[in-house]
Enzyme design. Structure first.
Site, short mmCIF file in Angstrom:
data_model
loop_
_atom_site.label_atom_id
_atom_site.label_comp_id
_atom_site.label_asym_id
_atom_site.label_seq_id
_atom_site.Cartn_x
_atom_site.Cartn_y
_atom_site.Cartn_z
CE1 TYR A 161 3.35 -6.02 4.95
CE2 TYR A 161 4.50 -3.73 5.18
CZ TYR A 161 4.17 -4.87 5.69
OH TYR A 161 4.25 -5.18 7.12
CE LYS B 143 8.06 2.05 5.99
NZ LYS B 143 7.13 1.35 4.93
CG ASP C 244 -0.06 2.29 2.07
OD1 ASP C 244 0.61 3.28 2.55
OD2 ASP C 244 0.30 1.28 2.30
C1 LIG Z 1 6.28 0.25 5.75
C2 LIG Z 1 4.72 0.28 5.29
C3 LIG Z 1 3.61 0.25 5.74
C4 LIG Z 1 3.45 -0.44 7.26
O1 LIG Z 1 4.09 0.65 8.40
P1 LIG Z 1 4.61 0.27 9.42
O2 LIG Z 1 4.95 1.56 10.05
O3 LIG Z 1 5.69 -0.72 9.38
O4 LIG Z 1 3.44 -0.53 10.12
C5 LIG Z 1 2.30 0.25 4.99
N1 LIG Z 1 2.32 0.64 3.75
C6 LIG Z 1 3.46 0.89 3.11
C7 LIG Z 1 3.37 1.42 1.53
C8 LIG Z 1 4.85 0.67 3.70
O5 LIG Z 1 5.90 0.89 2.91
#
Ligand SMILES: *Cc1c(COP(=O)(O)O)cnc(C)c1O
Length: 441
Positions: free
Chosen positions: A160, A283, A255
């Site tokens: 994701y 995060k 990511d």
């Molecule tokens: C949470 C998450 C996102 C999206 O971040 P948001 O701040 O919720 O938009 C993208 N990539 C990964 C791996 C994530 O865990």
């Protein structure tokens, strides 16, 4: 003692109409907020029931509007690696707020946080701050397309990357090369440019690269997947991926929105010894405030506006409160021994949980790494999205509610990571283990 000011009539009325407990608040919320929430998983749809409405939190504990306390294994989906309302973060935010909450102009804090990021991630030669992980991945994709002058991107099933159109895509069925949108409202023309490959499958990867490698702008990957539950990359998978990218001229985007500053100070790229072309963070680097960042090779980042032709902007980007919270968080994380401690806590917990599962002859699979784990109600090993999907989500829902009853707040979905923070004490971990022992044995 000060006497209470008499309340205005309108104030009295609004208090009277104010819902009192979690259940009532959630009911009322559903009349105004879609599903009663502002992010879908919070609505408990995949485990059923009504979510506790959270009033406050401290350390590893959440407290709801009914006065119940919970040991928290969600930690704002991994953002709060130091635990809730950590004193140095609260202090940093208050101090920053007293100096102004947003300027729409450059600040020193942006430079300082970027410098800290680069200290831990040498691959971040240049950095841009945004307001969420979604914004980071979306912008990184646009930049990769602008830089390579190619349009196709490749992602992995079950990874994701936020709710960007081009990344809300799953594999088409039966050898279809097209991806299929996982949400309504996404034009086919957008997902046509996205290829989806099973995580940990380097044969499928080789096939796609041999056919379309020269058209692929970028591959985006969670180097340790955490959004189908925790799934580790198999030996050399990431190395092979990097080789495919290098040979075809596609950019490699890590990511690390979850893994960054969680699995190690330098993230998964440090652990696996891979320097990606671009990295997305989020995060943890916001200390609980809305932040994202992306960055990487200077020659690529140079294509970003105002230096280059790839446009990306943000009214609140680099917000001073968020920068202050991020800086305060990193200051704690840079202290010696931090990740040793986090690893020890996770190991302590997961080894004991594994032991319980063994004794109970439970078919559950425990996948874990520093700071996070997922317990899959699944008899087979979970190495990709396909195997994750074989999990018994009803069994997970029963387990989830049994734990919630005992004051343990797990992610309200089978396909999420549980997060252990630096604030979880041995005593708290033992309480959770005891409840799980009771459940399984
Ligand atoms: C949470 C998450 C996102 C999206 O971040 P948001 O701040 O919720 O938009 C993208 N990539 C990964 C791996 C994530 O865990």
């Amino acid at each position: 003692m000060k006497s209470k000011k008499p309340q205005k009539k309108s104030q009295r009325k609004s208090q009277k109409n104010s819902p009192k407990n979690s259940y009532e608040i959630f009911k009322k919320s559903q009349t105004l907020l879609v599903g009663g929430v502002n992010s879908p998983v919070r609505a408990f749809r995949s485990v059923g029931g009504s979510p506790p409405i959270i009033k406050r939190a401290c350390g590893a504990r959440l407290y709801d509007e009914d006065g119940c306390g919970y040991i928290d294994f969600v930690n704002s989906w991994g953002a709060l690696i130091l635990g809730h309302s950590h004193p140095s973060i609260v202090k940093a935010i208050c101090e920053a707020a007293s100096q102004g909450t947003s300027f729409g102009a450059p600040t020193k804090a942006e430079y300082l946080l970027a410098r800290e990021l680069q200290k831990a991630y040498p691959s971040l030669q240049k950095i841009r701050f945004v307001n969420s992980g979604t914004e980071a991945t979306q912008s990184a994709i646009r930049l990769a397309r602008g830089f390579t002058q190619r349009e196709k991107i490749l992602k992995f099933s079950g990874c994701y990357h936020g709710h960007t159109d081009s990344l809300l895509v799953k594999a088409g069925s039966g050898g279809a090369t097209f991806g299929v949108p996982t949400s309504q409202g996404i034009p086919l023309a957008v997902v046509e440019k996205t290829r989806v490959v099973e995580f940990n499958d380097d044969e499928e990867l080789e096939e796609v690269f041999s056919q379309e490698g020269k058209e692929i702008a970028a591959v985006i990957v969670e180097p340790i997947a955490a959004n189908m539950g925790v799934v580790l990359p198999q030996k050399n998978f990431l190395q092979k991926l990097q080789k495919f990218c290098q040979d075809s001229g596609a950019l490699l985007i890590f990511d690390e929105v979850i893994t960054g500053f969680r699995v190690a100070l330098g993230g998964a790229q440090k652990i696996y010894g891979i320097s990606p072309d671009l990295t997305c963070l989020g995060k943890i680097i916001g200390g609980g405030l809305p932040v994202g960042a992306y960055g990487g090779r200077k020659d690529i980042m140079h294509h970003l506006s105002p230096e280059g032709g790839v446009y990306q902007a943000g009214t609140l980007s680099g917000n001073p409160l968020a920068m202050a919270a991020g800086l305060a968080t990193l200051r704690e994380l840079f202290q010696r021994g931090t990740y040793g401690r986090l690893k020890a806590k996770t190991t302590y917990f997961c080894e004991r949980l594994q032991n319980i599962l063994q004794k109970a002859q439970s078919p559950c699979q425990l996948n874990w790494t520093t700071g996070m784990f997922t317990l899959f109600f699944n008899p087979s090993k979970v190495t990709n999205f396909y195997s994750a999907m074989l999990s018994d989500t009803q069994a997970y829902a029963r387990f989830f509610h049994a734990m919630l009853q005992k004051g343990i707040y797990l992610p309200p979905s089978q396909f999420e990571a549980n997060f252990i923070s630096l604030s979880h004490s041995k005593k708290e971990l033992d309480i959770v283990l005891e409840s799980m022992r009771h459940y399984f044995l």
